[in-house]
Design an enzyme around this catalytic site. Structure first.
Site, PDB file in Angstrom:
ATOM      1  N   ASN A   1       0.871  -1.167   0.000  1.00 36.02           N
ATOM      2  CA  ASN A   1       0.000   0.000   0.000  1.00 36.02           C
ATOM      3  C   ASN A   1       0.915   1.225   0.000  1.00 36.02           C
ATOM      4  O   ASN A   1       1.550   1.540   1.009  1.00 36.02           O
ATOM      5  CB  ASN A   1      -0.913  -0.007   1.227  1.00 36.02           C
ATOM      6  CG  ASN A   1      -1.850   1.190   1.264  1.00 36.02           C
ATOM      7  OD1 ASN A   1      -1.465   2.305   0.958  1.00 36.02           O
ATOM      8  ND2 ASN A   1      -3.090   0.961   1.677  1.00 36.02           N
TER       9      ASN A   1
ATOM     10  N   GLU B   1      -4.020   1.928  -2.833  1.00 36.20           N
ATOM     11  CA  GLU B   1      -4.155   3.331  -2.449  1.00 36.20           C
ATOM     12  C   GLU B   1      -3.274   4.215  -3.334  1.00 36.20           C
ATOM     13  O   GLU B   1      -2.465   5.007  -2.852  1.00 36.20           O
ATOM     14  CB  GLU B   1      -3.842   3.523  -0.960  1.00 36.20           C
ATOM     15  CG  GLU B   1      -4.658   4.638  -0.341  1.00 36.20           C
ATOM     16  CD  GLU B   1      -4.579   4.691   1.171  1.00 36.20           C
ATOM     17  OE1 GLU B   1      -5.022   5.706   1.718  1.00 36.20           O
ATOM     18  OE2 GLU B   1      -4.089   3.728   1.802  1.00 36.20           O
TER      19      GLU B   1
ATOM     20  N   ASP C   1      -4.330  -4.941   0.655  1.00 38.72           N
ATOM     21  CA  ASP C   1      -4.663  -4.359   1.948  1.00 38.72           C
ATOM     22  C   ASP C   1      -6.094  -4.752   2.282  1.00 38.72           C
ATOM     23  O   ASP C   1      -7.042  -4.190   1.732  1.00 38.72           O
ATOM     24  CB  ASP C   1      -4.500  -2.837   1.870  1.00 38.72           C
ATOM     25  CG  ASP C   1      -4.809  -2.141   3.186  1.00 38.72           C
ATOM     26  OD1 ASP C   1      -5.273  -2.816   4.129  1.00 38.72           O
ATOM     27  OD2 ASP C   1      -4.618  -0.909   3.262  1.00 38.72           O
TER      28      ASP C   1
ATOM     29  N   ASN D   1      -7.424  -4.488   5.295  1.00 40.06           N
ATOM     30  CA  ASN D   1      -7.941  -3.669   6.390  1.00 40.06           C
ATOM     31  C   ASN D   1      -8.613  -4.516   7.471  1.00 40.06           C
ATOM     32  O   ASN D   1      -9.698  -4.187   7.957  1.00 40.06           O
ATOM     33  CB  ASN D   1      -8.896  -2.601   5.857  1.00 40.06           C
ATOM     34  CG  ASN D   1      -8.185  -1.291   5.568  1.00 40.06           C
ATOM     35  OD1 ASN D   1      -7.328  -0.848   6.331  1.00 40.06           O
ATOM     36  ND2 ASN D   1      -8.521  -0.675   4.444  1.00 40.06           N
TER      37      ASN D   1
ATOM     38  N   ASP E   1      -2.085  -6.217   5.735  1.00 42.91           N
ATOM     39  CA  ASP E   1      -1.794  -6.521   4.333  1.00 42.91           C
ATOM     40  C   ASP E   1      -1.494  -8.017   4.220  1.00 42.91           C
ATOM     41  O   ASP E   1      -0.586  -8.522   4.879  1.00 42.91           O
ATOM     42  CB  ASP E   1      -0.602  -5.704   3.864  1.00 42.91           C
ATOM     43  CG  ASP E   1      -0.829  -4.217   4.056  1.00 42.91           C
ATOM     44  OD1 ASP E   1      -1.404  -3.591   3.157  1.00 42.91           O
ATOM     45  OD2 ASP E   1      -0.434  -3.698   5.129  1.00 42.91           O
TER      46      ASP E   1
ATOM     47  N   ASP F   1       2.780   4.680   5.169  1.00 47.13           N
ATOM     48  CA  ASP F   1       2.614   4.140   6.524  1.00 47.13           C
ATOM     49  C   ASP F   1       2.517   2.619   6.533  1.00 47.13           C
ATOM     50  O   ASP F   1       2.362   2.008   7.588  1.00 47.13           O
ATOM     51  CB  ASP F   1       1.418   4.762   7.247  1.00 47.13           C
ATOM     52  CG  ASP F   1       0.178   4.875   6.376  1.00 47.13           C
ATOM     53  OD1 ASP F   1       0.182   4.335   5.248  1.00 47.13           O
ATOM     54  OD2 ASP F   1      -0.796   5.527   6.802  1.00 47.13           O
ATOM     55  N   HIS F   2       2.611   2.000   5.353  1.00 48.81           N
ATOM     56  CA  HIS F   2       2.640   0.541   5.227  1.00 48.81           C
ATOM     57  C   HIS F   2       4.050   0.092   4.861  1.00 48.81           C
ATOM     58  O   HIS F   2       4.869   0.884   4.376  1.00 48.81           O
ATOM     59  CB  HIS F   2       1.693   0.060   4.124  1.00 48.81           C
ATOM     60  CG  HIS F   2       0.246   0.239   4.426  1.00 48.81           C
ATOM     61  ND1 HIS F   2      -0.609  -0.816   4.669  1.00 48.81           N
ATOM     62  CD2 HIS F   2      -0.509   1.357   4.509  1.00 48.81           C
ATOM     63  CE1 HIS F   2      -1.829  -0.350   4.881  1.00 48.81           C
ATOM     64  NE2 HIS F   2      -1.786   0.969   4.795  1.00 48.81           N
TER      65      HIS F   2
END
Length: 265
Positions: free
Chosen positions: A7, A34, A147, A149, A218, A247-248
């Protein structure tokens, strides 16, 4: 084959990080999520210069998924998850590459919970379950990657007690993920690291990465044929610590060309 998911949290804003990671890790096939980019702003030429062809399903400012390959052509078989013709979010892209089907997905976040965003997440997950079962019914080698989530278990979150009311950790969402595995999919990273705390996401604030206050959201899910070829799995944590980064962190697996006996679920 080395298959990865990442991501990027904005492909143009974090392109230098993506290109650096591609050069260092050299995955064969990559699923990106994303993108936050319209189709016309996707950096195809920069990725081609790095040795990768690409297929993408963009959306301006939000969502967006892409598949990269350096081991063969990408034959797109589906753009968008079936089951809701009114869903305009760019969250699913599926393609045949080098003898396998790769489904790249970006499952909705769902917060705040309860509310319409959480309802949408559950409906999207239900559609994914239907489609995933159909893929298994065709008995093809398939990887569902991206991802999701969702933190499937308490082992996948640094402080489970703080996340009980979050849409990523809600009982309904964890049950939906468990239902996927019950269909016959293998969570590749967890299969090879059953007892380790492994994270793929750390918030930007409160020094989360330095404190290792992370989440594993993920995932790479494998059909039985591909699960039989699984040899390695891991997380490339280093890119999360680079400047101007997502941030991943990328998650990856390695597959043998031929199945190993005894690994079929």
């Amino acid at each position: 084959m080395k298959l990865a998911t990442y991501n990027v949290n904005g492909i143009n804003g974090h392109l230098s990080v993506l290109l650096r990671w591609l050069g260092e890790s050299a995955p064969d096939v990559v699923c990106l999520q994303e993108l936050k980019s319209s189709d016309d702003r996707f950096p195809e030429s920069a990725l081609r210069d790095a040795g990768y062809i690409a297929a993408w399903h963009g959306q301006q400012r939000w969502n967006g998924v892409a598949i990269l390959s350096r081991v063969g052509d990408i034959h797109v078989t589906r753009r968008g998850l079936p089951g809701d013709p009114d869903d305009t979010h760019s969250r699913y892209l599926e393609a045949a590459i080098n003898g396998i089907i790769v489904g790249c997905l970006y499952l909705p976040n769902g917060n705040p919970r309860p509310g319409p965003k959480f309802d949408y997440k559950l409906k999207w997950f239900a559609r994914l379950l239907d489609h995933a079962q159909g893929l298994l019914d065709h008995r093809l080698p398939v990887a569902l990657v991206g991802d999701f989530n969702v933190m499937p278990t308490d082992l996948d979150v640094y402080a489970p007690e703080r996340w009980r009311d979050d849409a990523l950790f809600a009982p309904e969402v964890r049950e939906a993920y468990a239902a996927l595995l019950a269909q016959g999919w293998t969570d590749a990273v967890r299969a090879l690291h059953p007892d380790e705390r492994i994270y793929t996401f750390w918030k930007y604030w409160r020094n989360a990465f330095a404190r290792d206050s992370g989440l594993r959201i993920d995932h790479l899910l494998l059909s039985p044929d591909l699960a039989a070829q699984l040899t390695k799995a891991g997380i490339d944590r280093s890119p999360r610590g680079w400047e101007n980064t997502s941030d991943h962190a990328p998650a990856w697996i390695e597959l043998n060309d031929k199945p190993k006996p005894g690994r079929r679920r």
